[in-house]
Design a protein around this motif. Structure first.
Motif, mmCIF file in Angstrom:
data_model
loop_
_atom_site.group_PDB
_atom_site.id
_atom_site.type_symbol
_atom_site.label_atom_id
_atom_site.label_comp_id
_atom_site.label_asym_id
_atom_site.label_seq_id
_atom_site.Cartn_x
_atom_site.Cartn_y
_atom_site.Cartn_z
ATOM 1 N N ILE A 25 0.873 -1.224 0.039
ATOM 2 C CA ILE A 25 -0.027 0.013 0.018
ATOM 3 C C ILE A 25 0.875 1.532 -0.123
ATOM 4 N N CYS A 26 1.902 1.411 0.721
ATOM 5 C CA CYS A 26 2.931 2.462 0.836
ATOM 6 C C CYS A 26 3.459 2.587 -0.554
ATOM 7 N N GLY A 27 3.796 1.456 -1.219
ATOM 8 C CA GLY A 27 4.416 1.336 -2.666
ATOM 9 C C GLY A 27 3.440 2.158 -3.549
ATOM 10 N N LEU A 28 2.213 1.707 -3.532
ATOM 11 C CA LEU A 28 1.050 2.341 -4.392
ATOM 12 C C LEU A 28 0.827 3.577 -4.172
ATOM 13 N N ASP A 29 0.884 4.343 -2.815
ATOM 14 C CA ASP A 29 0.823 5.746 -2.475
ATOM 15 C C ASP A 29 1.866 6.264 -3.047
ATOM 16 N N TRP A 30 3.209 5.766 -3.021
ATOM 17 C CA TRP A 30 4.307 6.568 -3.616
ATOM 18 C C TRP A 30 3.902 6.967 -5.054
ATOM 19 N N VAL A 31 3.468 5.742 -5.785
ATOM 20 C CA VAL A 31 3.356 5.832 -7.196
ATOM 21 C C VAL A 31 2.071 7.001 -7.376
ATOM 22 N N ALA A 32 0.875 6.599 -6.490
ATOM 23 C CA ALA A 32 -0.190 7.969 -6.861
ATOM 24 C C ALA A 32 0.391 9.492 -6.371
ATOM 25 N N ASN A 33 1.438 9.545 -5.697
ATOM 26 C CA ASN A 33 1.838 10.903 -5.071
ATOM 27 C C ASN A 33 2.963 11.372 -6.026
ATOM 28 N N HIS A 34 3.511 10.329 -6.798
ATOM 29 C CA HIS A 34 4.575 10.888 -7.709
ATOM 30 C C HIS A 34 4.282 10.711 -9.319
ATOM 31 N N ALA A 35 2.978 10.250 -9.539
ATOM 32 C CA ALA A 35 2.504 9.971 -11.048
ATOM 33 C C ALA A 35 2.581 11.309 -11.819
ATOM 34 N N THR A 36 2.277 12.224 -11.604
ATOM 35 C CA THR A 36 2.165 13.370 -12.312
ATOM 36 C C THR A 36 3.503 14.066 -12.462
ATOM 37 N N ASP A 37 4.656 14.320 -11.379
ATOM 38 C CA ASP A 37 5.842 14.744 -11.592
ATOM 39 C C ASP A 37 6.770 13.885 -12.173
ATOM 40 N N GLU A 38 6.725 12.412 -12.172
ATOM 41 C CA GLU A 38 7.322 11.578 -12.610
ATOM 42 C C GLU A 38 6.869 11.221 -13.842
ATOM 43 N N ALA A 75 -5.035 8.911 -10.160
ATOM 44 C CA ALA A 75 -3.714 9.766 -10.408
ATOM 45 C C ALA A 75 -3.387 9.611 -12.020
ATOM 46 N N GLY A 76 -4.258 8.628 -12.664
ATOM 47 C CA GLY A 76 -4.027 8.487 -14.303
ATOM 48 C C GLY A 76 -3.069 7.483 -14.434
ATOM 49 N N VAL A 77 -2.893 6.609 -13.680
ATOM 50 C CA VAL A 77 -2.016 5.297 -13.763
ATOM 51 C C VAL A 77 -2.795 4.090 -14.002
ATOM 52 N N THR A 78 -2.542 3.305 -15.015
ATOM 53 C CA THR A 78 -3.119 1.930 -15.226
ATOM 54 C C THR A 78 -2.287 0.824 -14.361
ATOM 55 N N VAL A 79 -3.163 0.173 -13.560
ATOM 56 C CA VAL A 79 -2.722 -1.041 -12.744
ATOM 57 C C VAL A 79 -2.742 -2.125 -13.488
ATOM 58 N N VAL A 80 -1.473 -3.093 -13.765
ATOM 59 C CA VAL A 80 -1.690 -4.211 -14.324
ATOM 60 C C VAL A 80 -1.087 -5.146 -13.304
ATOM 61 N N ALA A 81 -1.999 -6.163 -13.258
ATOM 62 C CA ALA A 81 -1.450 -7.373 -12.147
ATOM 63 C C ALA A 81 -1.487 -8.762 -12.716
ATOM 64 N N ALA A 82 -0.723 -9.716 -11.950
ATOM 65 C CA ALA A 82 -0.887 -10.904 -12.457
ATOM 66 C C ALA A 82 -2.191 -11.324 -11.995
ATOM 67 N N ALA A 83 -2.860 -12.331 -12.711
ATOM 68 C CA ALA A 83 -4.181 -13.068 -12.366
ATOM 69 C C ALA A 83 -4.150 -14.188 -11.740
ATOM 70 N N GLY A 84 -5.099 -14.540 -10.768
ATOM 71 C CA GLY A 84 -5.493 -15.716 -10.277
ATOM 72 C C GLY A 84 -4.165 -16.536 -9.704
ATOM 73 N N ASN A 85 -3.813 -15.978 -8.514
ATOM 74 C CA ASN A 85 -2.958 -16.663 -8.138
ATOM 75 C C ASN A 85 -3.451 -18.053 -7.257
ATOM 76 N N ALA A 86 -4.418 -18.049 -6.905
ATOM 77 C CA ALA A 86 -5.152 -19.224 -5.945
ATOM 78 C C ALA A 86 -6.130 -19.752 -6.450
ATOM 79 N N GLY A 87 -7.158 -18.845 -7.143
ATOM 80 C CA GLY A 87 -8.503 -19.533 -7.544
ATOM 81 C C GLY A 87 -8.571 -19.594 -8.986
ATOM 82 N N ARG A 88 -9.635 -20.084 -9.267
ATOM 83 C CA ARG A 88 -9.855 -20.523 -11.018
ATOM 84 C C ARG A 88 -10.908 -19.437 -11.473
ATOM 85 N N THR A 89 -11.659 -18.989 -10.825
ATOM 86 C CA THR A 89 -12.912 -18.148 -11.341
ATOM 87 C C THR A 89 -13.178 -17.268 -10.317
#
Length: 101
Positions: A25-38, A75-89
């Motif tokens: 969560i702290c990492g995501l907050d860092w991204v949200a807070n720096h998205a525009t400047d960086e 903040a205008g950032v697209t979030v991409v994540a690996a899908a389905g680490n444990a379940g099937r549907t």
């Protein structure tokens, strides 16, 4: 590939891939807070945890991770994540695929 595009490593897990959700969560907050400047446009994550989608950015079920993802997308950032680490549907998929934001 995107030549010349800067990459930012926001390390939230240890060398074995372990860590706490609060660090993520702290990492995501860092991204949200720096998205525009960086000029950050994409976050790519590969992690898993239990979770559910309340349809309200974590506001009705107090899901801090979902709220952080919503702050990043706001903040205008697209979030991409690996899908389905444990379940099937859905809704048995593990987080973050259960978060529809």
């Amino acid at each position: 590939m995107s030549p010349g595009t800067p990459l930012y490593a926001v390390r939230v897990l240890d060398g074995t891939g372990g860590g706490s959700l609060s660090n993520v969560i702290c990492g995501l907050d860092w991204v949200a807070n720096h998205a525009t400047d960086e000029n950050i446009k994409v976050v790519n994550m590969s992690l898993g945890d239990e979770g559910s989608d309340d349809g309200h950015c974590g506001q009705t079920n107090d899901d801090a991770f979902h709220a952080a993802v919503c702050r990043v997308t706001a903040a205008g950032v697209t979030v991409v994540a690996a899908a389905g680490n444990a379940g099937r549907t859905w809704p048995t998929l593990s987080r973050p695929p259960t978060t529809r934001s």
